[in-house]
Scaffold this motif. Structure first.
Motif, short mmCIF file in Angstrom:
data_model
loop_
_atom_site.label_atom_id
_atom_site.label_comp_id
_atom_site.label_asym_id
_atom_site.label_seq_id
_atom_site.Cartn_x
_atom_site.Cartn_y
_atom_site.Cartn_z
N GLY A 17 0.59 0.58 -35.68
CA GLY A 17 -0.63 0.28 -34.95
C GLY A 17 -1.63 1.40 -35.12
N LEU A 18 -2.85 1.07 -35.52
CA LEU A 18 -3.94 2.04 -35.59
C LEU A 18 -4.72 1.92 -34.29
N TYR A 19 -4.65 2.96 -33.47
CA TYR A 19 -5.23 2.91 -32.13
C TYR A 19 -6.56 3.67 -32.10
N PHE A 20 -7.67 2.92 -32.12
CA PHE A 20 -9.01 3.49 -32.07
C PHE A 20 -9.40 3.68 -30.59
N SER A 21 -9.60 4.93 -30.21
CA SER A 21 -9.93 5.20 -28.81
C SER A 21 -10.55 6.58 -28.70
N ALA A 22 -10.81 7.01 -27.46
CA ALA A 22 -11.37 8.33 -27.19
C ALA A 22 -11.14 8.65 -25.72
N LYS A 23 -11.13 9.93 -25.40
CA LYS A 23 -10.88 10.33 -24.02
C LYS A 23 -11.96 9.79 -23.09
#
Length: 409
Positions: free
Chosen positions: A213-219
């Motif tokens: 899984g490529l998890y695109f996110s940010a804090k």
């Protein structure tokens, strides 16, 4: 909105005057209020930009379109945009138009704005209708999916012709056919991803054969509730696959954090791997998978090919049971849902709503929804209020305490 391309007759004129001018006006307004002759648009590729200050998705897309527009003008491209406003008043129009570098239909010219909305059958905003310079038959090809094209390809889509878009789609197809974990996750000076404790290096080669899984996110990303959920699901999937020798699962964090401290702080809370902060592949991956918002979870199969771009939705719907996210597994889950639905009452009461709720499915009035109880996405079966649209997951209705049936089940 309508999809695809179609020809729109331009009134037998060799210019855009018949579309954009009126009986007493042959000009548009610049962001500063100066008059811009409609005839200045002749011979240009034109984007009719239907938008409004009051709608957040419009403001978000506007920033992207401004960047694309300025880059194209800097390259000498014959591209122009005309703003067609749905603003509520002239002050809102002036404020919003001031953020744009292109001309607009005057706010006071309601007739032309209504005519353009009707002509191009505008059903939602933002909408970008791309018009090509008239050909020898006095026709203008109009592109209805202009917003999606700009999101997907940016300046590479210019001049927005059928031929150019077909070429881009063919390039996408070839990239997907040649897609591997190495083409996605490595570059010329890095063949690893980061593990824990940072800066532990984990070879990309060790991920081959796994579902990834490529998890695109940010804090800073909202809603922040998905990452804790994703961590719980990840740990449960890892427990499931540990007992199966021929299966494995991993996640790689693809960061959109604004600074390295935020990246490390957020990544330290995650049990999986990550691309290094600011790595050159991050923007390429976002473009390759057409990531328009975060958090986003792309699922890759053991062969490195894309299984689904809807990993986040599937996690919300099925949790760890969605693994390995394939069409075959989703078909199994739908069948299981059908069997479970047979045991549910057709009518219930719910403590959070005053009306009786009916059991519905996609086939009889249901469809994708956001549960009013837990705020998670749902699809398939739901309990729905036929009077006001209130919908909840069947699991969120405790029939033993809150439910009552009218059919004896």
């Amino acid at each position: 909105m309508k999809d695809g391309n179609r020809a729109v007759t331009n009134g037998g004129s060799s210019s855009f005057s018949s579309l954009l001018a009126s009986g007493d006006r042959d000009y548009l307004l610049s962001p500063t209020g100066a008059q811009v002759k409609v005839s200045n648009l002749d011979g240009k590729v034109l984007g009719l930009y239907f938008s409004a200050n009051w709608y957040p998705p419009c403001r978000s897309f506007n920033q992207i379109l401004v960047r694309i527009y300025e880059e194209l003008l800097g390259n000498g491209s014959n591209f122009e945009v005309v703003y067609v406003s749905s603003d509520e008043d002239s002050d809102a129009f002036n404020e919003y138009h001031a953020s744009m570098p292109w001309p607009a239909i005057p706010f006071s010219d309601l007739g032309t704005k209504i005519s353009l909305n009707r002509k191009f059958e505008i059903e939602g905003i933002p909408c970008l209708i791309i018009l090509q310079p008239c050909d020898t038959k006095d026709e203008t090809a109009s592109l209805y999916e202009g917003v999606e094209i700009v999101y997907r390809y940016g300046v590479d889509a210019f001049p927005f012709t059928k031929e150019r878009l077909q070429q881009l789609k063919e390039e996408d197809r070839e990239k997907e056919e040649n897609q591997t974990l190495f083409t996605l996750l490595t570059n010329h000076n890095r063949d690893y991803v980061l593990g824990h404790p940072t800066p532990k290096q984990v070879p990309v080669a060790s991920l081959v054969g796994k579902t990834v899984g490529l998890y695109f996110s940010a804090k800073w990303c909202l809603p922040g509730v998905f990452t804790p959920k994703m961590i719980r699901v990840y740990n449960k999937i890892k427990q499931m696959v540990d007992v199966k020798e021929d299966e494995d699962f991993e996640v790689v964090y693809v960061s959109s954090d604004r600074d390295e401290d935020s990246f490390h702080s957020y990544f330290d809370s995650m049990p999986w791997l990550a691309l290094p902060f600011g790595d050159s592949m991050i923007k390429k991956l976002a473009k390759h998978f057409d990531v328009q918002g975060i958090p986003c979870l792309i699922i890759l199969g053991p062969n490195g090919k894309t299984v689904t771009k809807q990993g986040r939705n599937l996690i919300n719907l099925y949790g760890e049971n969605a693994y390995p996210f394939t069409e075959a597994r989703l078909e199994e889950l739908l069948k299981e849902m059908e069997e479970e639905a047979k045991k549910l009452p057709t009518l219930v009461r719910h403590a959070g709503h005053r009306h009786e709720l009916s059991l519905v499915s996609e086939g009889n009035g249901g469809g994708p929804f956001i549960c009013c109880e837990c705020d998670e996405q749902g699809c398939g079966w739901a309990y729905q209020c036929l009077e006001c649209g209130f919908e909840v997951h069947p699991k969120c209705v405790e029939t033993s305490n809150h439910g009552s049936t009218s059919d004896g089940r």
